[in-house]
Each structure stands twice: as C-alpha cells, then as structure tokens.
Design a protein around this motif. Sequence first.
Motif, PDB file in Angstrom:
ATOM      1  N   ARG A   1       0.846  -1.201   0.000  1.00 14.50           N
ATOM      2  CA  ARG A   1       0.000   0.000   0.000  1.00 14.50           C
ATOM      3  C   ARG A   1       0.875   1.244   0.000  1.00 14.50           C
ATOM      4  O   ARG A   1       0.608   2.216  -0.687  1.00 14.50           O
ATOM      5  N   ARG A   2       1.933   1.202   0.795  1.00 17.00           N
ATOM      6  CA  ARG A   2       2.843   2.349   0.818  1.00 17.00           C
ATOM      7  C   ARG A   2       3.444   2.562  -0.558  1.00 17.00           C
ATOM      8  O   ARG A   2       3.489   3.680  -1.068  1.00 17.00           O
TER       9      ARG A   2
ATOM     10  N   ARG B   1       2.272   1.844  -3.360  1.00 10.72           N
ATOM     11  CA  ARG B   1       1.304   2.250  -4.372  1.00 10.72           C
ATOM     12  C   ARG B   1       0.684   3.613  -4.079  1.00 10.72           C
ATOM     13  O   ARG B   1      -0.288   4.009  -4.702  1.00 10.72           O
ATOM     14  N   GLY B   2       1.237   4.317  -3.098  1.00  7.51           N
ATOM     15  CA  GLY B   2       0.767   5.661  -2.816  1.00  7.51           C
ATOM     16  C   GLY B   2      -0.501   5.699  -1.991  1.00  7.51           C
ATOM     17  O   GLY B   2      -1.153   6.730  -1.883  1.00  7.51           O
ATOM     18  N   LEU B   3      -0.888   4.571  -1.398  1.00  2.83           N
ATOM     19  CA  LEU B   3      -2.124   4.526  -0.621  1.00  2.83           C
ATOM     20  C   LEU B   3      -1.844   4.510   0.872  1.00  2.83           C
ATOM     21  O   LEU B   3      -2.724   4.318   1.683  1.00  2.83           O
ATOM     22  N   GLY B   4      -0.567   4.691   1.236  1.00  2.00           N
ATOM     23  CA  GLY B   4      -0.179   4.491   2.630  1.00  2.00           C
ATOM     24  C   GLY B   4      -0.349   5.709   3.518  1.00  2.00           C
ATOM     25  O   GLY B   4      -0.192   5.610   4.733  1.00  2.00           O
ATOM     26  N   ASP B   5      -0.656   6.882   2.926  1.00  2.00           N
ATOM     27  CA  ASP B   5      -0.824   8.060   3.774  1.00  2.00           C
ATOM     28  C   ASP B   5      -2.252   8.100   4.301  1.00  2.00           C
ATOM     29  O   ASP B   5      -3.066   7.254   3.992  1.00  2.00           O
TER      30      ASP B   5
END
Lengths: 536, 297
Positions: free
Chosen positions: B207-208, B210-214
């Motif tokens: 997730r991190r 793929r840019g979804l981790g924030d």
Amino acid sequence: MIARDTATATLPLSSSAAQVSAHGWGWRHSGRKDFALRNVSFDIHPGERVLLLGASGAGKSTLMAAMAGVLGGTDEGEQEGSLSVDGLDARAARGHVGLVLQDPDSQTILARLGDDVAFGCENLGLPRDEIWRRVRHALDVVGLGGISLDHSTSQLSGGQRQRLALAGALAMQPGLLLLDEPTANLDPAGVREVRDAVRRVLDATGETLVVVEHHVDIWLPLVDRVIVVAGQSSEGLGEGIVADGRPEEVFDRLGAQLAAAGTWVPGRQLPDFSAVAGNERTENSAGSADDSAYSDSSHRSRTVLSTHDLSFGRDSQALGAGLNLEFHSGEVAALMGPNGAGKTTLALTLAGLLAPISGTVDYHGDISRGVGDADGADASSRRIVNEPIAWRSRDLLGRIGMVMQEPEHQFVSSSVLDEVMVGPRSMGRSEDQARHDAEELLEQLGLRRFGPANPFTLSGGEKRRLSVASMLAAAPQVVVMDEPTFGQDFTTWTAMARLIARIRDEGKAVILVTHDEDLVTTLGARRIMFAEGAQR
Amino acid sequence: MSDVSTSLPSSTAALSAARSAASPETVVVTARSVRVEPAHSSSESWFIQRINPVSRFIGALLMSLPMFITLDVVSACTALGLELVLLWIGGINPLRVLRRTWPVWIAAVGGFLTVFLYGKASGDVYFHWGIIDITQGSVSLSIATFARVGAVAMPSVILALGLDPTDLADGLVQLLHLSPRFVYGGLAGLRMMTLLKEDWHALGLSRRSRGLGDGGRVRAVATQSFNLLVLSIRRATKLATAMEARGFGGDTDRSAARVSKVHAVDWIFYAIALAIPVVALSAAVVTGNWHFAFGSV
C-alpha cells in the motif's frame, strides 16, 4: 495367501501406474463466460511421462486440478465430457493421485517434517508401521532422508519444501504424479534438486507423470510425451489438444507454430535486448529540457541511487551489512542468488519500504526533487529529501515503483482496469488520461481483454503481468521488480523482457530480483550475486 | 556473523567495464544455517514434558476449578505455595515461573488493588478517604484475591506454554474422540497464522509503495484488513486443495501416524493436580478460614 505375500514383498514404493483418459472434457469456472478449457481428449498410458504445455492462461493448472480431483463441485464450475483415472471418475480417485503445486507455502500442512509426509497416508487409513516405513522411504527418495523427522517444516529452503511436498505425495503411492510448475519459485540449485528427485521417484516407482512447466529444457530429458493444450482465448492454434506426441515429433512438426503461440520450444533463440550502445538513449530525454544529466551525453548513465554502509534485514536481524552499491539510470541490475538469501529484503529496502537497520539508501539528482513539498514538511532536511524510507507514501509514486514477490499482495481493486488506474488516479491524472494509460499498458502485456475481471481470478502468470502493469502506470523513475518473469510463456516472457528493456532505454533505473538466467542474459543486465558467508 | 563486504564500482566511468566483467559484484549475507532458530521443547519442566497435552488441559481444570468455591487467604496461599514448590521440583525455579507468567501477576495486582481500595468494608477501619475504605476485611480479602488469581492462572499458563499444537490435536482426536476433520482442519489453519502475519506486513508495504499508505490510520487498517480477509480466504482455499489432494476429508477412516496415549505419569499428574486444591481447601477448613464463595455472607 501367495498373492498377498508377493504384494507385500514388492518394492516399498512401487504402485501400479495409473491410466488417465479424457473424452471431450471441458471446464468453465462459475462466473466466467468462456470455458477455461474444452474438447480435451487423450489417453495417458500407465508409466508414461508427459510434459503438458500451453500458453499462460491456457488452462493447464485447471486440467491438473481436475486430474487430481480437486477442481470442486458444481458450485465452482461446469464440467462437460469425462475425465477418469484408472477408469474411476477423477473426483472419486482423489487421494490416489499425487499433486505438487508451485507454492510451497500452500502445501506444507503440518509443522514437523515426518508428520507432514505422513498426513496423506493417515488419510488413506494405512496402519502405523506402514506409514512410517513409507515416510522414511519417501524422504530418502527425494533426498531429505538425512533430516530429522522432527525438523520444522518452516525452516526448510524452497527446494527442500518442494521435495517435501513430493515426498508427501509419493508416500501415498499414487500411481499418478501431477507436478504443476513445481520449480517455478526456485533458484537454479533448487530446480536441479527437485528435478533429480522426481527422476529418482520415477525410476523407483514407474508411476505415470504429468508435469506442467514453461521452461521445457528442465524436464525434456525426463519425459517421453508432450501434450500441448490451448484454451478458448489462445490465439492461432485452435482449442483443446493442439499437439500430442513424442517430444521430438511435436517440436519438429509444430515447433514454429508452437513458438509463435508462445511455447518455449527447446533450443529457442533468446532475443537480444541488451543496452543500446551510446548516444541513442539521449533522444528519450528530449522531453525533459531541464534535465541536465540527460542532455550531458558524456554522462549518459548517472547514479540515481546508492547505499552507504547499508545493513538490511527484518526484525532488526541483519542479513547483510556494510553494503555500498550504486544503481544507475539506463541500467538493469539483477540481484541473484539462492532462495532465502535476502534478495527480496534488500529490494524492499532499496524501494523505500523497509527501513535500513543501519546505514542509508540515498536517492540522487532530481528524483527526490519536490518530496515532502505538499504538506510543507521540512524539505530542506537532507534525510527527508534523499532517503525514501522517510518519504510519504504518495511521494513514492512517480519516483520508485515496486513489484512485490507475491502479486496478490499488491491487488487493491476489484477489476483489472481499476487496478492499473490506482497509480495514475493518486497522481492526480484525469479519469480519461488514467484510463487511456491503463488500457495501453494492459494491451502491451496481453491483459486488455481481462479489463473488467477480478484480479484474483487471473492465472498465475497473468497476475504477475498485472502487478507489473499497475506499478508501471505510476511512471516511476526507479523500478524494482521481484521475479517479474515468473509463470510466463515465451510470448509474454518476451513482451515482459522488451518492456523492461524499454523502461531502461527511457533512462530509468531497473532493479530485478530474479532466478531467470535467460532474462538477465537477454537484457545484458549487471549481476549482483548474493552469497552466503562462512559460518561464524 | 554478519560480517560482510561488497565489491563496488567506484566511478561511473568504470561502470561499463564492471558491468560486462566476468566476475559479478557480490553481496555476502549471513549463512541461512546460522539464522535457524533453536528447537523448542514442549515445556521447561522435565515432568510436564512427559505429560500428554490433553492431560495438561484436564489437569489445569482439576487444579483450578475447586479453588473458586472459597475466598479465604489460607487456601489460596497454600495452593500457590504448593504449586511453586512442585514446579521447582519439576525443574522450573520460582523466579523463572514469575518471569514466564508476568501477565498473570499484573492481573493479580490489579485484582489486589481493586479489592484493597474498594472492597467491602468489615472489621477495623485503617484508612478512609471518599469511597476508598481500607479495612481489616478488605486487606485480607485483597491478599486472598491476589494469591487466588496467581494460584489459578499461573499453573495453567505454565502448563500451556510450549504445548505442541500437533500433539494436542492428536490427543483431542485419539483420547477425546473429537472429529479429525475438525481438529486437523483447525490445526492446519493455525499454521496459517504466521503466513497471515507476513501477509499483513507485505500488504502494508505494498500500500505504501502504491501511494495509498498516507492518511488516516483507522481507514488504512480497515482497508488493509479487508485485503487480508480476501488473501486469507485465498490461502485457505489453496490449503484446502492441498489437503484434499492428499486425501483429507475422504470416506476412508483416518488412521494415526502418532500415538497419543495416557501413561502412568499422566495419572501421577492427575493425582497431584487434585491433591493441590484438596490440601489447600482442607487447610482452610482446619484453620477455620473457609469462606464459601457462593454463600449468603
């Protein structure tokens, strides 16, 4: 009396080899419009050794599961025609067929080596003495006889665990041994271990063998028949059984056709995608006028990533230490070496996903430009700018792309198209642009027709390509891929290699974790070998 | 152990040469054989090691259930004392016992404080402030609570530590005649827990990447949990396939490769497990401290 005596006096693992017959067999997974496989007819005679070939997604694994009797009931799909093992319906013959799959994780059942091998025998209701006799013999044949029966199964190497699965199947004296890409996850040493173990098994038992494997060279010396299947969606060859015969016959007569349809035929010439010489690459940087490094043709390859005194590992246990490596734009670097050595861990550390235990991973040049700007973080701090582990997740997009070892870990959407659009969307592309980019990538990797399908329903090789497509959609400058060519037929393999070469020639840095010697050769990649140090 | 060196190309100019050189760069890593974890034994006690896993469970019940019928100090302390001495004889010294069972003692201290400060007032009042009432009754009852929690939970934890799930499963099927399908299915599922832990970690990394981790921690955990659920179902399906392929769940009656039996040592253990509460409760009666837990008092 006499008959019983002779039966018990035969070789410990000899069993009557099984006959497999398919007549107009076909299977459609529930929820799918097309049949995975149809019009399959063949007779495999007792003791025959068959290599089952077909393009990625042709339905090979489906056929294997069907022969093993584990394809499921009517709620999982629709069957037509018939498939029998020794005259019994394949489902009824379950337990008399040994199946070894590619993923060791999903077929190690119990915690101790001996118990795991004994599991199948227990299910057959064999007496205890017989079970342990078979367990020991099976472990001997696959070359694990030297290990204690109490040894923990989780502490075996990949090759050992595949041999363990083989022993578990063998101990059941199945008569038919089915191997579904049993060496796909293994390093070259592990591949040889397993192949040699299978050879010993067949010599000892005379069992019927069906093996699925894209890389035919491994198994060709062992098999005496090749069957090529094609699913409905396969192009050019028709449907069902498209070739069947002795290996040399099949490859002589149909070699060119099979090759065109994506089969790895023996002695196949590998394409050459090694780095283009010299200044050709600079034309790719025409679009980025402010990129001084590219326009300076004397430094066509610059260092984009370096490690300084890096210790990497998990749970604060260092696997390797004092690492000083450099990676360059326009270069493919391959991390190679045995299973379990730590290649994946290093790859994750380089990709800014795992924190170094000590030392640093530094990104250079304009890759890190703009990191942390958006929320006004202290972008002047060197650490924030250069070390990817300190970046926000969104800042990794467009900078570093990672293809995980297990594609399923990567999937976050319910359709293939959405999966590829995740990156572009997060980067603020317009919906139309994101869709356009995604469809183009899917087209290149032969996945376009799966657009609306659920990623989890794809075949192993297709999942791998999807995970690559979704990573590339975010247009990263540095690309880290863990086993990108796993499960690919020759066509998709070539497409993947070409794609990697193109990324490289666009001036991006590519880091591969791979066992695929052919891929490294084809790309002319720089090799970074992992080797185990001396004990203490 | 992890002494490591790596050859590195020092300059970009030398790189092309290094790239095509016959000898590739090398990363030296810790040998895998050094990384292997030590084998674990089923208990630190030489005595407990020999007991059938099922007996361990039943023994723990025999030992602790009778302790709930009285609330006095004497029985609780007697039982606790006996257990510590017996474990010492069994090969685990009291200090080790305390270290292995620390959560038990945190719970015991919690119980102690609650009863000490807020327990029912009786006898002399030592201290009074607001709803806090420290009396003779609450002091003795709090000590009794502390000792009782220890006396019940401590041996159960010690008996459960190191229990081999496979051996327990064998015992459950062969001695208690539970359904093998259920027991071995559960056992295989248990092994998947480690895999799920790794899956969770990998999902987080993915997730991190793929840019979804924030963003919100809560939302991240919610979506990641859903992904884990999907993955665990996939894993379970694959595992079930592998088990079916080995004939699990067929019509044949399953045989057992390992024998799970009750030996003399198990009967000795049962006797000890019963003797502890019997001695402890008798001590309470003899000294006149018996305090029936379900009485009207």
